[in-house]
Design a protein around this motif. Structure first.
Motif, PDB file in Angstrom:
ATOM      1  N   LEU A  23       0.852  -1.182   0.000  1.00 13.42           N
ATOM      2  CA  LEU A  23       0.000   0.000   0.000  1.00 13.42           C
ATOM      3  C   LEU A  23       0.894   1.240   0.000  1.00 13.42           C
ATOM      4  O   LEU A  23       1.833   1.340   0.797  1.00 13.42           O
ATOM      5  CB  LEU A  23      -0.916   0.022   1.220  1.00 13.42           C
ATOM      6  CG  LEU A  23      -1.761  -1.224   1.469  1.00 13.42           C
ATOM      7  CD1 LEU A  23      -2.644  -1.011   2.696  1.00 13.42           C
ATOM      8  CD2 LEU A  23      -2.603  -1.580   0.260  1.00 13.42           C
ATOM      9  N   HIS A  47      -0.364  -5.837   5.268  1.00 10.70           N
ATOM     10  CA  HIS A  47       0.268  -5.308   4.056  1.00 10.70           C
ATOM     11  C   HIS A  47       1.591  -4.632   4.367  1.00 10.70           C
ATOM     12  O   HIS A  47       1.823  -4.170   5.485  1.00 10.70           O
ATOM     13  CB  HIS A  47      -0.648  -4.254   3.397  1.00 10.70           C
ATOM     14  CG  HIS A  47      -1.989  -4.761   3.007  1.00 10.70           C
ATOM     15  ND1 HIS A  47      -2.237  -5.373   1.795  1.00 10.70           N
ATOM     16  CD2 HIS A  47      -3.178  -4.748   3.666  1.00 10.70           C
ATOM     17  CE1 HIS A  47      -3.505  -5.714   1.717  1.00 10.70           C
ATOM     18  NE2 HIS A  47      -4.101  -5.350   2.843  1.00 10.70           N
ATOM     19  N   CYS A  88       1.342  -2.061  -6.495  1.00 11.67           N
ATOM     20  CA  CYS A  88       0.845  -1.502  -5.241  1.00 11.67           C
ATOM     21  C   CYS A  88      -0.606  -1.098  -5.392  1.00 11.67           C
ATOM     22  O   CYS A  88      -1.137  -0.986  -6.503  1.00 11.67           O
ATOM     23  CB  CYS A  88       1.678  -0.281  -4.822  1.00 11.67           C
ATOM     24  SG  CYS A  88       1.470   1.156  -5.918  1.00 11.67           S
TER      25      CYS A  88
END
Length: 263
Positions: A23, A47, A88
């Protein structure tokens, strides 16, 4: 290292957690990556989370020129290459919504999905008509004009500490950065902040998009530009511009549920 040199700019960033997809968290104009302190710990449980101070903001360097969303998006592409990020989910608030949209259009293989939070694009009518005068005011005194403009971002429900935090962040942003970024967003040739310029460009985003707005009309407009059927527009009426900071728990719940649905 918390800093990465990309030639003309040195970016501060944090890199927490692990897990796919990574992220990428992108703040708004006159802010910095502290905007995401309520969200990073929870997101980093599942994440890899990279939060960046964009050029001219926070602890990153402030070049004399080039402080525009388009070049900031190129900075992010370079940073991802340096950090070994192949794909991403890019999450951007306000100006950050412009930045991550540029990243998705110009680097589609890098961006698996987008989350935009009351993004700085798609304005029309009286709001759009007010931008030329505001840009002129910013040329005379970028800090004073930016502080006046920031008044609309809050509602009666916005915590006082949040208003003060962002007032102080604006005061800490170099005036030439405030002017260059705002003028690039809403003035000059074909600014992404204004319709119809935004319609054609945003329609080139082919990845799934989750967007948050406090204005239902803006949410409905953007929903009409989605290309991926997994995209979703969320409206939180009554919230201020920084709805992810006003309602961090709800924001995290919606975002994480949506990310799981993509998987």
């Amino acid at each position: 290292m918390a800093f990465t040199d990309l030639g003309d700019v040195r970016l501060f960033h944090t890199d927490d957690g692990s897990g796919d997809p990574a992220l990428l968290l992108v703040h708004g104009l006159g802010s910095d990556s502290h905007e995401w302190v309520h969200h990073i710990p929870a997101l980093a449980r599942r994440h890899r989370v990279i939060a960046v101070d964009m050029r001219g903001h926070g602890y990153s360097s402030a070049p004399e020129t080039g402080n525009t969303p388009r070049l900031m998006a190129e900075d992010l592409a370079g940073l991802c290459a340096e950090l070994g990020v192949g794909q991403c989910v890019a999450i951007g608030h306000s100006m950050g919504g412009q930045i991550v949209s540029h990243l998705a259009v110009e680097h589609p293989s890098l961006v698996r999905a987008l989350v935009t939070v009351d993004p700085g694009y798609g304005f029309t009518g009286p709001v759009a008509a007010s931008f030329p005068a505001l840009i002129e005011q910013m040329r005379e005194d970028p800090l004073a004009a930016s502080l006046r403009n920031d008044l609309w971002t809050s509602t009666g429900a916005t915590p006082g500490w949040l208003r003060e935090w962002h007032r102080r962040r604006i005061l800490a942003t170099p005036p030439h950065v405030l002017l260059q970024a705002f003028e690039a967003m809403f003035g000059g040739p074909e600014p992404l902040g204004l319709r119809p310029n935004s319609d054609g460009y945003l329609s080139r985003r082919t990845c799934p998009v989750l967007t948050f707005w406090f204005d239902p009309a803006q949410a409905a407009w953007e929903a009409g530009l989605f290309k991926d059927p997994r995209s979703r527009a969320v409206t939180w009426e009554g919230s201020g511009h920084r709805l992810h900071e006003e309602r961090p728990g709800e924001f995290l719940l919606v975002v994480t549920d949506w990310l799981r649905s993509l998987a």
